[in-house]
Design a protein around this motif. Structure first.
Motif, short mmCIF file in Angstrom:
data_model
loop_
_atom_site.label_atom_id
_atom_site.label_comp_id
_atom_site.label_asym_id
_atom_site.label_seq_id
_atom_site.Cartn_x
_atom_site.Cartn_y
_atom_site.Cartn_z
N ALA A 312 23.32 14.47 8.64
CA ALA A 312 24.09 15.23 7.65
C ALA A 312 23.38 16.50 7.20
CB ALA A 312 24.38 14.36 6.44
N ARG A 313 22.25 16.85 7.82
CA ARG A 313 21.46 17.97 7.32
C ARG A 313 22.20 19.31 7.40
NH1 ARG A 313 16.23 17.21 10.77
NH2 ARG A 313 17.86 16.53 12.22
N ASP A 314 23.06 19.47 8.38
CA ASP A 314 23.81 20.72 8.50
C ASP A 314 25.26 20.58 8.08
OD1 ASP A 314 21.60 22.11 9.55
OD2 ASP A 314 22.03 21.35 11.57
N ALA A 315 25.61 19.43 7.50
CA ALA A 315 27.00 19.18 7.11
C ALA A 315 27.33 19.91 5.81
CB ALA A 315 27.23 17.69 6.94
N THR A 316 28.60 20.27 5.65
CA THR A 316 29.07 20.92 4.43
C THR A 316 28.99 19.95 3.25
OG1 THR A 316 30.62 22.25 5.72
CG2 THR A 316 31.02 22.11 3.35
N ASP A 317 28.46 20.42 2.14
CA ASP A 317 28.45 19.63 0.91
C ASP A 317 29.82 19.81 0.25
OD1 ASP A 317 28.12 18.45 -1.56
OD2 ASP A 317 26.40 19.66 -2.17
N VAL A 318 30.61 18.75 0.21
CA VAL A 318 31.98 18.83 -0.32
C VAL A 318 32.08 18.26 -1.72
CG1 VAL A 318 32.98 18.78 1.99
CG2 VAL A 318 32.68 16.64 0.73
N SER A 319 30.94 18.05 -2.39
CA SER A 319 30.98 17.49 -3.74
C SER A 319 31.82 18.38 -4.66
CB SER A 319 29.57 17.35 -4.30
OG SER A 319 28.88 18.59 -4.31
N GLY A 320 32.63 17.75 -5.48
CA GLY A 320 33.52 18.46 -6.40
C GLY A 320 34.84 18.86 -5.79
N MET A 321 34.99 18.73 -4.48
CA MET A 321 36.24 19.09 -3.81
C MET A 321 37.16 17.87 -3.84
SD MET A 321 34.61 21.25 -0.61
CE MET A 321 36.20 21.55 0.15
N GLU A 322 38.16 17.90 -4.69
CA GLU A 322 39.04 16.75 -4.85
C GLU A 322 39.84 16.46 -3.60
OE1 GLU A 322 42.65 15.17 -7.77
OE2 GLU A 322 41.15 16.59 -8.50
N SER A 323 40.25 17.51 -2.89
CA SER A 323 40.99 17.32 -1.65
C SER A 323 40.37 18.18 -0.55
CB SER A 323 42.45 17.73 -1.84
OG SER A 323 43.15 17.71 -0.61
N LEU A 324 40.37 17.64 0.66
CA LEU A 324 39.83 18.36 1.81
C LEU A 324 40.93 18.86 2.73
CD1 LEU A 324 36.87 15.97 2.68
CD2 LEU A 324 36.86 17.97 1.18
N ALA A 325 42.17 18.66 2.31
CA ALA A 325 43.30 19.10 3.13
C ALA A 325 43.22 20.61 3.36
CB ALA A 325 44.62 18.75 2.44
N ARG A 326 43.35 20.99 4.62
CA ARG A 326 43.36 22.40 5.05
C ARG A 326 42.04 23.10 4.74
NH1 ARG A 326 48.10 21.06 2.96
NH2 ARG A 326 47.52 21.77 0.89
N GLN A 327 40.96 22.35 4.53
CA GLN A 327 39.65 22.93 4.30
C GLN A 327 38.87 22.96 5.61
OE1 GLN A 327 38.48 24.17 1.50
NE2 GLN A 327 39.85 23.40 -0.08
N SER A 328 38.09 24.03 5.79
CA SER A 328 37.21 24.12 6.96
C SER A 328 35.89 23.45 6.61
CB SER A 328 36.99 25.58 7.35
OG SER A 328 36.10 25.68 8.42
N ILE A 329 35.64 22.30 7.23
CA ILE A 329 34.50 21.47 6.87
C ILE A 329 33.61 21.25 8.09
CG2 ILE A 329 33.76 19.22 6.01
CD1 ILE A 329 35.19 20.88 3.93
N ARG A 330 32.30 21.41 7.91
CA ARG A 330 31.36 21.05 8.96
C ARG A 330 30.93 19.60 8.72
NH1 ARG A 330 28.40 25.05 8.39
NH2 ARG A 330 26.74 24.16 7.09
N PRO A 331 31.32 18.69 9.59
CA PRO A 331 31.07 17.27 9.33
C PRO A 331 29.65 16.85 9.72
CG PRO A 331 32.21 17.50 11.40
CD PRO A 331 32.08 18.89 10.84
N VAL A 332 29.33 15.62 9.41
CA VAL A 332 28.10 14.99 9.87
C VAL A 332 28.12 14.91 11.39
CG1 VAL A 332 26.83 12.80 9.89
CG2 VAL A 332 27.88 13.62 7.76
N ARG A 333 27.01 15.25 12.05
CA ARG A 333 26.93 15.16 13.51
C ARG A 333 26.63 13.72 13.91
NH1 ARG A 333 22.76 17.37 15.61
NH2 ARG A 333 21.63 17.97 13.73
N LYS A 334 27.28 13.27 14.96
CA LYS A 334 27.15 11.88 15.40
C LYS A 334 26.75 11.80 16.87
CE LYS A 334 30.64 9.24 14.66
NZ LYS A 334 32.04 8.78 14.59
N THR A 335 25.97 10.78 17.18
CA THR A 335 25.66 10.45 18.57
C THR A 335 25.76 8.94 18.72
OG1 THR A 335 24.11 12.31 18.77
CG2 THR A 335 23.94 10.55 20.41
N LEU A 336 26.52 8.48 19.67
CA LEU A 336 26.65 7.06 19.90
C LEU A 336 25.34 6.48 20.42
CD1 LEU A 336 28.46 4.50 20.07
CD2 LEU A 336 29.01 5.20 22.41
#
Length: 395
Positions: A312-336
């Motif tokens: 999550a180091r490069d993920a967008t901090d979405v704290s305080g954002m009540e809704s994420l609809a139509r928001q451009s968000i950088r998510p947590v990076r995942k590797t299986l």
């Protein structure tokens, strides 16, 4: 966000990836593999100190005692909301279709108390995640909350003492509270979906931050996961000292792994637990279930369990954002890291998987670190109370 699947050998789960903070080491990369040690299964309706052992939804290892804590998600239905202390002897775990429960010893059971004392009333709580804070001698646990015809209850993260008495409550943002209809799909509905909220807890390496996560997205963020689409779970942090909420990150849940055997059958996938292995770096458990699904190469329990490395180091901090609809968000990076549904026992049988809802870094075993998982049987005779041990093979 579909991640690459790493091929697995029959009993060795080999993976390799790089990240900036290694697992219990220093340097610029993580390179390790996971090997299946074995599992043990507690028989259905096992009794201990007047309680039915079941619904085990978390697991946390205490190196100081060599024992584990696990919470039962019994909603004070078969007995009061509670947690157990137990021992697991990994040397007795079996890589076979019929492992038994040798080396699984329950020592104590403790009733979780309400704010004003006393056990929770029936159906008034849904305990899920739990972690022990050795530095403060406190236990953190979460209540998943509720959104149903039976009523609404906001998800909660609480602190208790070792005797189960209430200590304090953490401050969960108001937009997690269920509002609107009880089905959560109508215009204006907000907050958690029923049975898809706080399922997990994790403590940061420095002991300053507590994390929880929704199993799927909030109503205003995304629909629940289906066979075609995933969901936008939120990872929520708290400052342990103050109890206030902090940064939030979006974690994409994968679609349901397999279709149900019948049209319209129950199917789900969600983030069921995680552990911290570095600065905002986690190993997560995604638990997928499809009713009566037949998993190619695996045992037909309907469960598909996948472990991911999540950064999550490069993920967008979405704290305080009540809704994420139509928001451009950088998510947590995942590797299986591994798909446990592809693992086989030494006797050639497929590893029959339970409803894995807990993960912990375990003790040293054969000179190596371990990861231990636990499955919640939902007090259902067709499901498993199961412990699975994996060995960490570090470079």
């Amino acid at each position: 966000m579909l991640m690459r699947i790493i091929p697995l050998a029959a009993t060795a789960l080999a993976i390799s990836f790089s990240a900036a903070a290694p697992l219990h080491a220093s340097g610029d990369s993580i390179n390790f593999g996971l090997s299946y040690i074995g599992h043990q299964i507690v028989p259905n309706k096992t009794r201990f100190n007047g309680t039915t052992v079941g619904g085990l939804s978390s697991l946390d290892y205490n190196p100081a005692t060599g024992r584990y804590l696990t919470i039962s998600d019994d909603r004070s239905k078969t007995g009061p909301a509670r947690f157990y202390e137990l021992s697991l002897d990994l040397s007795q775990f079996q890589s076979s279709a019929v492992p038994g429960m040798a080396g699984v010893i329950f020592h104590t059971v403790t009733t979780i108390q309400q704010v004003d004392g006393g056990a929770f009333e029936k159906h008034s709580v849904d305990p899920e995640g739990m972690r022990f804070d050795s530095a403060r001698n406190k236990i953190y646990w979460c209540d998943e909350g509720q959104r149903s015809v039976s009523g609404f209850r906001s998800p909660a993260v609480r602190e208790m003492n070792s005797d189960g008495s209430h200590s304090r409550e953490f401050s969960v943002p108001s937009y997690y509270a269920p509002r609107g209809s009880n089905i959560g799909i109508l215009p204006g509905d907000n907050g958690i979906y029923n049975n898809l909220a706080f399922e997990s807890l994790a403590i940061s390496v420095d002991g300053a931050t507590l994390y929880t996560a929704t199993e799927n997205g909030l109503v205003q963020d995304s629909p629940p996961a289906t066979i075609l689409t995933g969901s936008r779970s939120r990872i929520l942090s708290f400052d342990i000292a103050s109890g206030k909420s902090g940064a939030e990150y979006i974690y994409y849940i994968e679609p349901v792994a397999f279709v149900t055997a019948t049209l319209g059958g129950f199917a789900t996938n969600g983030l069921s637990d995680f552990i911290v292995i570095g600065d905002r770096q986690f190993i997560t458990v995604e638990r997928s279930f499809a009713l009566d699904a037949v998993i190619p190469g695996g045992a037909s329990t309907g469960f598909t369990i996948r472990l991911y490395y999540a950064d999550a180091r490069d993920a967008t901090d979405v704290s305080g954002m009540e809704s994420l609809a139509r928001q451009s968000i950088r998510p947590v990076r995942k590797t299986l890291l591994v798909d446990l549904s592809q693992v086989k026992n030494k006797d050639g049988s497929a590893l029959a998987l339970g409803n894995i809802e807990g993960i912990t870094l375990g003790p040293r075993f054969n000179g190596k670190n371990t990861i231990v998982l636990v499955a919640d049987d939902n007090f259902n005779k067709h499901q498993l109370t199961q412990f699975i041990a994996l060995e960490i093979n570090s470079d």
